[in-house]
Design an enzyme around this catalytic site. Structure first.
Site, PDB file in Angstrom:
ATOM      1  N   CYS A  28     -43.235   7.537 -36.950  1.00  0.00           N
ATOM      2  CA  CYS A  28     -44.242   6.774 -36.185  1.00  0.00           C
ATOM      3  C   CYS A  28     -45.015   6.071 -37.362  1.00  0.00           C
ATOM      4  O   CYS A  28     -44.786   6.078 -38.138  1.00  0.00           O
ATOM      5  CB  CYS A  28     -45.173   7.470 -35.343  1.00  0.00           C
ATOM      6  SG  CYS A  28     -46.222   8.900 -36.227  1.00  0.00           S
ATOM      7  N   ASP A  40     -56.674  14.547 -38.721  1.00  0.00           N
ATOM      8  CA  ASP A  40     -56.777  13.868 -37.376  1.00  0.00           C
ATOM      9  C   ASP A  40     -58.230  13.146 -37.259  1.00  0.00           C
ATOM     10  O   ASP A  40     -58.309  12.430 -36.286  1.00  0.00           O
ATOM     11  CB  ASP A  40     -56.296  14.558 -35.979  1.00  0.00           C
ATOM     12  CG  ASP A  40     -54.930  14.837 -36.001  1.00  0.00           C
ATOM     13  OD1 ASP A  40     -54.825  15.834 -35.168  1.00  0.00           O
ATOM     14  OD2 ASP A  40     -54.295  14.372 -36.678  1.00  0.00           O
ATOM     15  N   ARG A  45     -42.379  11.623 -40.397  1.00  0.00           N
ATOM     16  CA  ARG A  45     -42.361  12.823 -39.451  1.00  0.00           C
ATOM     17  C   ARG A  45     -41.192  13.531 -39.203  1.00  0.00           C
ATOM     18  O   ARG A  45     -40.648  13.748 -38.131  1.00  0.00           O
ATOM     19  CB  ARG A  45     -42.960  12.354 -37.748  1.00  0.00           C
ATOM     20  CG  ARG A  45     -44.235  11.558 -37.879  1.00  0.00           C
ATOM     21  CD  ARG A  45     -45.273  12.219 -38.444  1.00  0.00           C
ATOM     22  NE  ARG A  45     -45.916  13.364 -37.719  1.00  0.00           N
ATOM     23  CZ  ARG A  45     -46.516  12.999 -36.392  1.00  0.00           C
ATOM     24  NH1 ARG A  45     -46.989  11.866 -35.974  1.00  0.00           N
ATOM     25  NH2 ARG A  45     -47.095  14.067 -35.826  1.00  0.00           N
ATOM     26  N   ARG A  66     -53.037   7.731 -25.134  1.00  0.00           N
ATOM     27  CA  ARG A  66     -51.968   8.620 -25.135  1.00  0.00           C
ATOM     28  C   ARG A  66     -52.847   9.920 -25.589  1.00  0.00           C
ATOM     29  O   ARG A  66     -52.377  11.130 -25.129  1.00  0.00           O
ATOM     30  CB  ARG A  66     -51.242   8.444 -26.546  1.00  0.00           C
ATOM     31  CG  ARG A  66     -50.167   7.438 -26.435  1.00  0.00           C
ATOM     32  CD  ARG A  66     -49.179   7.485 -27.416  1.00  0.00           C
ATOM     33  NE  ARG A  66     -48.558   8.802 -27.429  1.00  0.00           N
ATOM     34  CZ  ARG A  66     -48.035   9.116 -28.740  1.00  0.00           C
ATOM     35  NH1 ARG A  66     -47.486   8.188 -29.371  1.00  0.00           N
ATOM     36  NH2 ARG A  66     -47.643  10.406 -28.756  1.00  0.00           N
ATOM     37  N   LYS A 119     -55.328  18.043 -26.109  1.00  0.00           N
ATOM     38  CA  LYS A 119     -54.375  17.591 -25.979  1.00  0.00           C
ATOM     39  C   LYS A 119     -53.062  18.276 -26.886  1.00  0.00           C
ATOM     40  O   LYS A 119     -51.970  18.778 -26.317  1.00  0.00           O
ATOM     41  CB  LYS A 119     -54.027  16.104 -26.497  1.00  0.00           C
ATOM     42  CG  LYS A 119     -52.633  15.446 -26.831  1.00  0.00           C
ATOM     43  CD  LYS A 119     -52.586  14.210 -27.384  1.00  0.00           C
ATOM     44  CE  LYS A 119     -52.807  13.912 -28.818  1.00  0.00           C
ATOM     45  NZ  LYS A 119     -51.644  14.292 -29.766  1.00  0.00           N
ATOM     46  N   ASN A 120     -53.444  18.601 -28.122  1.00  0.00           N
ATOM     47  CA  ASN A 120     -52.546  19.312 -29.163  1.00  0.00           C
ATOM     48  C   ASN A 120     -52.351  20.876 -29.011  1.00  0.00           C
ATOM     49  O   ASN A 120     -51.637  21.623 -29.416  1.00  0.00           O
ATOM     50  CB  ASN A 120     -52.918  19.077 -30.545  1.00  0.00           C
ATOM     51  CG  ASN A 120     -52.576  17.574 -30.878  1.00  0.00           C
ATOM     52  OD1 ASN A 120     -52.008  16.820 -30.014  1.00  0.00           O
ATOM     53  ND2 ASN A 120     -53.060  17.168 -31.943  1.00  0.00           N
TER      54      ASN A 120
HETATM   55  C1  EPZ Z   1     -49.516  17.887 -35.457  1.00  0.00           C
HETATM   56  O1  EPZ Z   1     -48.216  17.264 -35.759  1.00  0.00           O
HETATM   57  C2  EPZ Z   1     -50.329  17.181 -34.594  1.00  0.00           C
HETATM   58  N1  EPZ Z   1     -49.603  17.121 -33.407  1.00  0.00           N
HETATM   59  C3  EPZ Z   1     -50.716  16.105 -35.376  1.00  0.00           C
HETATM   60  O2  EPZ Z   1     -51.645  15.236 -34.403  1.00  0.00           O
HETATM   61  C4  EPZ Z   1     -51.504  16.464 -36.508  1.00  0.00           C
HETATM   62  O3  EPZ Z   1     -52.067  15.370 -37.118  1.00  0.00           O
HETATM   63  C5  EPZ Z   1     -50.556  17.352 -37.431  1.00  0.00           C
HETATM   64  O4  EPZ Z   1     -49.986  18.681 -36.530  1.00  0.00           O
HETATM   65  C6  EPZ Z   1     -51.094  17.886 -38.819  1.00  0.00           C
HETATM   66  O5  EPZ Z   1     -52.395  18.751 -38.219  1.00  0.00           O
HETATM   67  C7  EPZ Z   1     -49.363  17.831 -32.324  1.00  0.00           C
HETATM   68  O6  EPZ Z   1     -50.004  18.930 -32.395  1.00  0.00           O
HETATM   69  C8  EPZ Z   1     -48.722  17.279 -31.034  1.00  0.00           C
HETATM   70  P1  EPZ Z   1     -47.020  19.004 -39.058  1.00  0.00           P
HETATM   71  P2  EPZ Z   1     -46.902  17.884 -36.341  1.00  0.00           P
HETATM   72  O7  EPZ Z   1     -45.670  19.330 -38.711  1.00  0.00           O
HETATM   73  O8  EPZ Z   1     -46.901  19.223 -36.101  1.00  0.00           O
HETATM   74  C9  EPZ Z   1     -44.322  17.415 -42.656  1.00  0.00           C
HETATM   75  C10 EPZ Z   1     -52.703  13.657 -33.323  1.00  0.00           C
HETATM   76  O9  EPZ Z   1     -53.212  12.629 -33.816  1.00  0.00           O
HETATM   77  N2  EPZ Z   1     -43.312  18.235 -42.081  1.00  0.00           N
HETATM   78  O10 EPZ Z   1     -48.041  19.579 -39.183  1.00  0.00           O
HETATM   79  O11 EPZ Z   1     -45.956  17.062 -36.376  1.00  0.00           O
HETATM   80  C11 EPZ Z   1     -44.863  16.357 -42.006  1.00  0.00           C
HETATM   81  O12 EPZ Z   1     -44.222  15.011 -42.228  1.00  0.00           O
HETATM   82  C12 EPZ Z   1     -51.388  14.092 -34.051  1.00  0.00           C
HETATM   83  O13 EPZ Z   1     -53.195  14.157 -32.266  1.00  0.00           O
HETATM   84  C13 EPZ Z   1     -41.946  18.245 -42.369  1.00  0.00           C
HETATM   85  O14 EPZ Z   1     -41.851  17.493 -43.777  1.00  0.00           O
HETATM   86  O15 EPZ Z   1     -47.452  17.787 -37.939  1.00  0.00           O
HETATM   87  C14 EPZ Z   1     -46.370  16.322 -42.413  1.00  0.00           C
HETATM   88  O16 EPZ Z   1     -46.440  15.698 -43.848  1.00  0.00           O
HETATM   89  C15 EPZ Z   1     -51.012  13.082 -35.027  1.00  0.00           C
HETATM   90  N3  EPZ Z   1     -41.059  18.420 -41.946  1.00  0.00           N
HETATM   91  C16 EPZ Z   1     -46.533  17.941 -42.928  1.00  0.00           C
HETATM   92  O17 EPZ Z   1     -45.368  18.278 -42.832  1.00  0.00           O
HETATM   93  C17 EPZ Z   1     -41.160  18.954 -40.545  1.00  0.00           C
HETATM   94  O18 EPZ Z   1     -39.991  19.742 -40.006  1.00  0.00           O
HETATM   95  C18 EPZ Z   1     -47.569  18.615 -41.486  1.00  0.00           C
HETATM   96  O19 EPZ Z   1     -46.834  18.008 -40.173  1.00  0.00           O
HETATM   97  C19 EPZ Z   1     -42.337  19.089 -40.306  1.00  0.00           C
HETATM   98  C20 EPZ Z   1     -43.344  18.677 -40.756  1.00  0.00           C
END
Ligand code: EPZ
Length: 417
Positions: free
Chosen positions: A116, A304, A121, A396, A22-23
């Site tokens: 969420c 995850d 996020r 989802r 999915k990702n």
């Molecule tokens: C991706 O989310 C995945 N989703 C998530 O999978 C996964 O848990 C996550 O990466 C971490 O591996 C998809 O790929 C669609 P991040 P993403 O940006 O990109 C902070 C699932 O279950 N952050 O890597 O949204 C954030 O809050 C989902 O399949 C900021 O502060 O995660 C987090 O603490 C859930 N500002 C950390 O960075 C930003 O602009 C990592 O988030 C972006 C992120």
């Protein structure tokens, strides 16, 4: 409201076939915005988030035809630069359209994704980095209003590793004038898969899979055909299903080297398995031992997989300390596991699991995608009937999870109340 009813039914025994990731499929879909020529994606998982993303692309004016695990996307007729609030609310990954729309159309209007269950996020890294490429971005009335007559290559450093932040920047930079360097980039396999598609479309990218990615802008991208990588989190979830039931499960069409750290930790906990280039065969075990883990960006232990691992550790001998380093509220599953009889103590970002504990079936509440999977795993081994409410969260991101588990001997029924 959709529910799953699970009867604890002893060790799993059989085979499961892994679907596309999915990702990986989500950014591959928004990458199609970058080209006026058609792109065909293969091995796309049949999950709700993919349907939502296809709807978003259609509403931009693109042609999107879904046929099983094959999706044909023609970005030629793209005519709109804005996305509906309820689509973004339903799926935060809609933010992945921002970079490509800016690069192809010079404009984008996307609702600011909300938080969420697992955390706030934010998308501040995405916005700050796109501004460095020359985009004008304002946040008004809950919308991201972005415009750029032209994007220019820049040297971007992410203060924190961000998967979709890296993906958004990679896509935007493919059509920017000059070279973009992304430092402290995410190194997930999904990043490499997206880069592979972009290269097939004519982009000039190297360094994907390392912490520094270089993108040399080109005038335009052409069409391509690309097969999405298998889902490493779905794979890990089935490893956990075999582990928690002490079963025998052959997991096929997966890439074990995409979840090395997770497999290493499961082996440390006492799980025995054979690994081939595209399969994992989990063997029955006589008992698991507690084993501490801390979630990290790839190649570390995946956040995850944390919820699913916690369910397994409720059946392991001893005390396991689980530290969640990525998200601020990713222990919602623990509350429900405790209602089933698990011994889990939460203290901020750590959870202390003491096992083994006898789990008993009851009504439980799904809160997010991976928490739902954790409750399914607990239901497989619980005494009696477990009813999981609000399993739309599961649909989802898991392609027919219940059907695949039933084929391996689980007793699961999907219904609505
Ligand atoms: C991706 O989310 C995945 N989703 C998530 O999978 C996964 O848990 C996550 O990466 C971490 O591996 C998809 O790929 C669609 P991040 P993403 O940006 O990109 C902070 C699932 O279950 N952050 O890597 O949204 C954030 O809050 C989902 O399949 C900021 O502060 O995660 C987090 O603490 C859930 N500002 C950390 O960075 C930003 O602009 C990592 O988030 C972006 C992120």
């Amino acid at each position: 409201m959709p529910i799953l009813t699970i009867e604890g039914n002893g060790p799993l025994d059989g085979n499961v076939v892994i679907s596309g990731a999915k990702n990986a499929a989500l950014p591959c879909l928004t990458a199609c915005i970058l080209s006026a020529e058609p792109v065909t994606l293969l091995n796309v998982p049949q999950v709700e988030d993919i349907k939502t993303m296809c709807t978003l692309l259609r509403e931009l004016g693109m042609v999107v035809e879904e046929d099983g695990d094959r999706v044909y996307v023609d970005g030629g007729p793209i005519s709109s630069h804005s996305t509906r609030y309820d689509l973004v609310k339903a799926m935060r990954a809609s933010i992945l359209a921002l970079g490509p729309m800016l690069a192809r159309l010079g404009r984008a209007e996307i609702s600011l994704p909300g938080g969420c269950a697992i955390g706030s996020r934010p998308v501040d890294f995405h916005i700050a980095a796109l501004k460095k490429l020359g985009a004008e971005i304002t946040l008004e009335h809950g919308n991201i209003e972005a415009s750029a007559t032209k994007l220019y290559g820049a040297d971007i450093y992410f203060d924190k590793v961000s998967v979709t932040g890296t993906e958004n920047l990679m896509m935007a930079a493919t059509l920017a004038a000059g070279t973009t360097i992304i430092r402290n980039a995410a190194q997930e396999p999904e990043i490499i898969d997206l880069a592979s598609l972009l290269r097939a479309m004519g982009a000039k990218i190297d360094g994907d899979g390392t912490s520094t990615i270089n993108i040399h802008g080109v005038e335009s991208l052409h069409g391509a055909t690309h097969s999405v990588i298998p889902d490493r989190i779905e794979t890990g979830t089935y490893v956990c299903a075999a582990a928690i039931t002490a079963g025998h499960l052959r997991i096929e069409r997966c890439l074990p080297n995409h979840l090395s750290r997770f497999l290493e930790q499961m082996h440390r906990a006492g799980l025995e398995f054979e690994v081939g280039s595209d399969f994992i065969e989990v063997l029955p075990h006589k008992g698991l031992s507690a084993n501490d883990v801390q979630t990290q960006p790839h190649p570390g232990f995946p956040t995850d997989m944390q919820a699913q691992y916690m369910a397994v550790m409720t059946q392991a001998e001893g005390r396991t300390l689980i530290t969640e380093s990525i998200f601020e509220n990713r222990f919602m599953h623990a509350v429900e596991l405790k209602r089933m009889g698990a011994d889990i103590r939460i203290d901020g970002h750590t959870a202390l699991v003491t096992g083994p504990s006898l789990l008993s079936g009851t009504d439980v509440q799904a809160t997010d995608l991976r928490a739902s999977a954790s409750l399914v795993l607990a239901g497989l081994v619980a005494d009696g009937q477990t009813i999981i409410h609000d399993i739309q969260h599961l649909s989802r991101g898991y392609d027919r999870l219940d059907e695949k588990l039933v084929l391996a001997g689980a007793r699961i029924e999907r219904s609505a109340i």
